[in-house]
Design a protein around this motif. Structure first.
Motif, PDB file in Angstrom:
ATOM      1  N   SER A 111      64.614  32.320  51.956  1.00  0.00           N
ATOM      2  CA  SER A 111      65.331  33.023  50.712  1.00  0.00           C
ATOM      3  C   SER A 111      66.826  33.241  50.372  1.00  0.00           C
ATOM      4  CB  SER A 111      64.139  34.505  50.336  1.00  0.00           C
ATOM      5  OG  SER A 111      63.543  33.686  50.335  1.00  0.00           O
ATOM      6  N   GLY A 112      67.272  32.802  51.027  1.00  0.00           N
ATOM      7  CA  GLY A 112      69.136  32.841  50.746  1.00  0.00           C
ATOM      8  C   GLY A 112      69.833  32.941  49.966  1.00  0.00           C
ATOM      9  N   ILE A 113      71.060  32.449  49.846  1.00  0.00           N
ATOM     10  CA  ILE A 113      71.989  31.386  49.031  1.00  0.00           C
ATOM     11  C   ILE A 113      71.455  30.717  48.270  1.00  0.00           C
ATOM     12  CG2 ILE A 113      73.341  29.979  50.159  1.00  0.00           C
ATOM     13  CD1 ILE A 113      75.701  30.756  48.718  1.00  0.00           C
ATOM     14  N   HIS A 114      70.281  29.898  49.074  1.00  0.00           N
ATOM     15  CA  HIS A 114      69.867  28.487  48.778  1.00  0.00           C
ATOM     16  C   HIS A 114      69.158  29.179  46.945  1.00  0.00           C
ATOM     17  CE1 HIS A 114      67.187  29.720  51.221  1.00  0.00           C
ATOM     18  NE2 HIS A 114      66.303  29.324  50.605  1.00  0.00           N
ATOM     19  N   MET A 115      68.405  30.335  47.012  1.00  0.00           N
ATOM     20  CA  MET A 115      67.523  30.945  45.734  1.00  0.00           C
ATOM     21  C   MET A 115      68.053  31.766  45.232  1.00  0.00           C
ATOM     22  SD  MET A 115      64.327  31.071  45.646  1.00  0.00           S
ATOM     23  CE  MET A 115      63.137  31.387  47.151  1.00  0.00           C
ATOM     24  N   VAL A 116      69.644  31.811  45.004  1.00  0.00           N
ATOM     25  CA  VAL A 116      70.385  32.306  44.359  1.00  0.00           C
ATOM     26  C   VAL A 116      70.881  31.182  43.451  1.00  0.00           C
ATOM     27  CG1 VAL A 116      72.607  33.498  43.642  1.00  0.00           C
ATOM     28  CG2 VAL A 116      70.939  34.647  45.749  1.00  0.00           C
ATOM     29  N   GLU A 117      71.117  30.445  43.871  1.00  0.00           N
ATOM     30  CA  GLU A 117      71.416  29.176  43.413  1.00  0.00           C
ATOM     31  C   GLU A 117      70.612  28.306  42.159  1.00  0.00           C
ATOM     32  OE1 GLU A 117      72.215  26.307  46.941  1.00  0.00           O
ATOM     33  OE2 GLU A 117      74.724  27.181  46.941  1.00  0.00           O
ATOM     34  N   ARG A 118      69.520  28.441  42.629  1.00  0.00           N
ATOM     35  CA  ARG A 118      68.056  27.991  41.682  1.00  0.00           C
ATOM     36  C   ARG A 118      67.848  29.406  41.355  1.00  0.00           C
ATOM     37  NH1 ARG A 118      65.834  23.889  39.809  1.00  0.00           N
ATOM     38  NH2 ARG A 118      63.482  23.570  39.623  1.00  0.00           N
ATOM     39  N   TYR A 119      68.037  30.182  41.283  1.00  0.00           N
ATOM     40  CA  TYR A 119      68.194  31.299  39.623  1.00  0.00           C
ATOM     41  C   TYR A 119      69.333  31.659  38.983  1.00  0.00           C
ATOM     42  CZ  TYR A 119      67.783  36.511  37.976  1.00  0.00           C
ATOM     43  OH  TYR A 119      67.013  37.373  37.079  1.00  0.00           O
ATOM     44  N   HIS A 120      70.580  30.426  39.274  1.00  0.00           N
ATOM     45  CA  HIS A 120      71.621  30.389  38.488  1.00  0.00           C
ATOM     46  C   HIS A 120      71.122  28.972  37.311  1.00  0.00           C
ATOM     47  CE1 HIS A 120      74.454  33.532  38.744  1.00  0.00           C
ATOM     48  NE2 HIS A 120      74.566  33.659  40.041  1.00  0.00           N
ATOM     49  N   GLU A 121      70.265  28.762  38.344  1.00  0.00           N
ATOM     50  CA  GLU A 121      69.608  26.904  37.252  1.00  0.00           C
ATOM     51  C   GLU A 121      68.422  27.676  36.628  1.00  0.00           C
ATOM     52  OE1 GLU A 121      70.683  23.877  40.830  1.00  0.00           O
ATOM     53  OE2 GLU A 121      68.139  24.613  39.986  1.00  0.00           O
ATOM     54  N   LEU A 122      67.886  28.094  36.758  1.00  0.00           N
ATOM     55  CA  LEU A 122      66.549  28.059  35.887  1.00  0.00           C
ATOM     56  C   LEU A 122      66.162  30.399  34.777  1.00  0.00           C
ATOM     57  CD1 LEU A 122      64.134  27.607  38.372  1.00  0.00           C
ATOM     58  CD2 LEU A 122      65.011  25.705  36.282  1.00  0.00           C
ATOM     59  N   VAL A 123      67.348  30.939  35.276  1.00  0.00           N
ATOM     60  CA  VAL A 123      67.093  31.743  35.048  1.00  0.00           C
ATOM     61  C   VAL A 123      68.117  32.091  33.526  1.00  0.00           C
ATOM     62  CG1 VAL A 123      67.490  34.622  35.097  1.00  0.00           C
ATOM     63  CG2 VAL A 123      66.142  32.659  36.814  1.00  0.00           C
ATOM     64  N   PRO A 124      67.833  32.539  32.217  1.00  0.00           N
ATOM     65  CA  PRO A 124      69.449  32.608  31.618  1.00  0.00           C
ATOM     66  C   PRO A 124      70.035  34.010  31.706  1.00  0.00           C
ATOM     67  CG  PRO A 124      67.535  32.302  30.359  1.00  0.00           C
ATOM     68  CD  PRO A 124      66.976  33.119  31.878  1.00  0.00           C
ATOM     69  N   ASN A 125      71.274  33.752  31.575  1.00  0.00           N
ATOM     70  CA  ASN A 125      72.468  34.927  31.707  1.00  0.00           C
ATOM     71  C   ASN A 125      72.256  35.919  33.246  1.00  0.00           C
ATOM     72  OD1 ASN A 125      73.648  34.915  29.547  1.00  0.00           O
ATOM     73  ND2 ASN A 125      71.795  35.880  28.817  1.00  0.00           N
TER      74      ASN A 125
END
Length: 301
Positions: free
Chosen positions: A244-258
């Protein structure tokens, strides 16, 4: 100057017990102020928080428990484990401790998904959550990269894999998910195994693994909980975690507002034990709390 460690043997003496649905649950609490619930990950236990425990207790009323099936809590063999039930357990613990004000959440891995359910209950009007921070969490099941051992435990032969799972298997799999320069000591690995093996816990690991398909089945509810407005969120992430590393953060930026995210370079799946000073700094900044004076020079260097 590193944060002071609480040895597992000392940690265990400080625990208390309460009963949840006829099962004994081990819990810890310290400090005063706003309640902060620390929710551990899989397959370990609340001792994961021991580096952060005392610094956080200087600012908050910290609360943690070994969830059902983990650590020194009960591990019933004939039981269907569920993230929903773990959320029920945590709400029961808060009630047991007479916590009535909004609670703040800091969840890691498995515990972060339990935090997502508590967030969903907040938005449903069934919980009061003041804020939530995640550490290396499988928030989006499509981005989670399960280890081979996890896939094997989910297979029809999972019970056999779990029964044969030993310390060497734990060490081999833990080693895959730590940062390259932050591997735990042999002593720490012994302690992790002690927590897994307590109450014959290895025999139920395949049952605990049900959280992976449960994440998929409840994706809409739990992803929706982090997309909803109203509760401050921060995602602190060890960047080199293969699960759940950097790829999870990238997905977080795609889906979570602000999105409010922090990447810890060179850190793996357990940032609170691999880089506890960094986690403390970023968590207290999120809560807009000063660092404990003893740590201020070190943590900001």
């Amino acid at each position: 100057m590193p944060l002071a460690e609480i040895p597992l043997c000392v940690w265990r003496t400080r625990g208390l017990n309460f009963t949840f649905r006829n099962q004994s649950i081990r819990y810890w609490t310290a400090g005063q102020g706003e309640p902060l619930l620390l929710i551990h990950g899989f397959p370990t236990a609340s001792w994961d928080w021991h580096y952060l425990w005392q610094p956080l207790a200087q600012r908050f009323r910290v609360i943690a428990c070994d969830m059902l099936g983990f650590g020194d809590s009960a591990k019933p063999a004939q039981h269907e484990y569920s993230l929903f039930e773990q959320a029920d357990l945590l709400q029961a613990l808060l009630q047991h401790l007479n916590v009535e004000e909004p609670v703040h959440l800091l969840g890691h891995d498995y515990g972060a998904t339990v935090a997502q359910e508590l967030l969903a209950r907040h938005h449903d009007g069934d919980a009061q959550i003041g804020s939530c921070a995640f550490l290396n969490a499988g928030l989006f099941p499509e981005a989670h990269r399960a280890l081979l051992i996890q896939k094997l435990m989910l297979s029809p032969l999972g019970w056999l894999v779990a029964r044969s799972f030993g310390r060497d298997d734990l060490v081999r799999n833990i080693s895959q998910i730590y940062g390259p320069c932050t591997h735990p000591s042999e002593s720490a690995l012994d302690d992790y195994w002690s927590l897994v093996a307590s109450n014959r816990g290895n025999r139920i690991m395949h049952k605990l693994m049900a959280y992976l398909p449960e994440r998929i089945a409840n994706r809409q509810r739990w992803v929706g909980a982090v997309q909803a407005e109203g509760v401050p969120l921060r995602f602190i992430n060890g960047a080199v975690d293969p699960v759940s590393g950097i790829h999870m953060v990238e997905r977080y930026h795609e889906l979570v507002p602000n999105p409010d995210t922090v990447l810890l370079q060179g850190i793996g799946h357990y940032p609170h034990t691999e880089a506890p000073i960094q986690v403390l700094r970023h968590y207290l900044a999120f809560r807009q709390q000063p660092l404990p004076s003893l740590l201020q020079k070190v943590a900001w260097s």
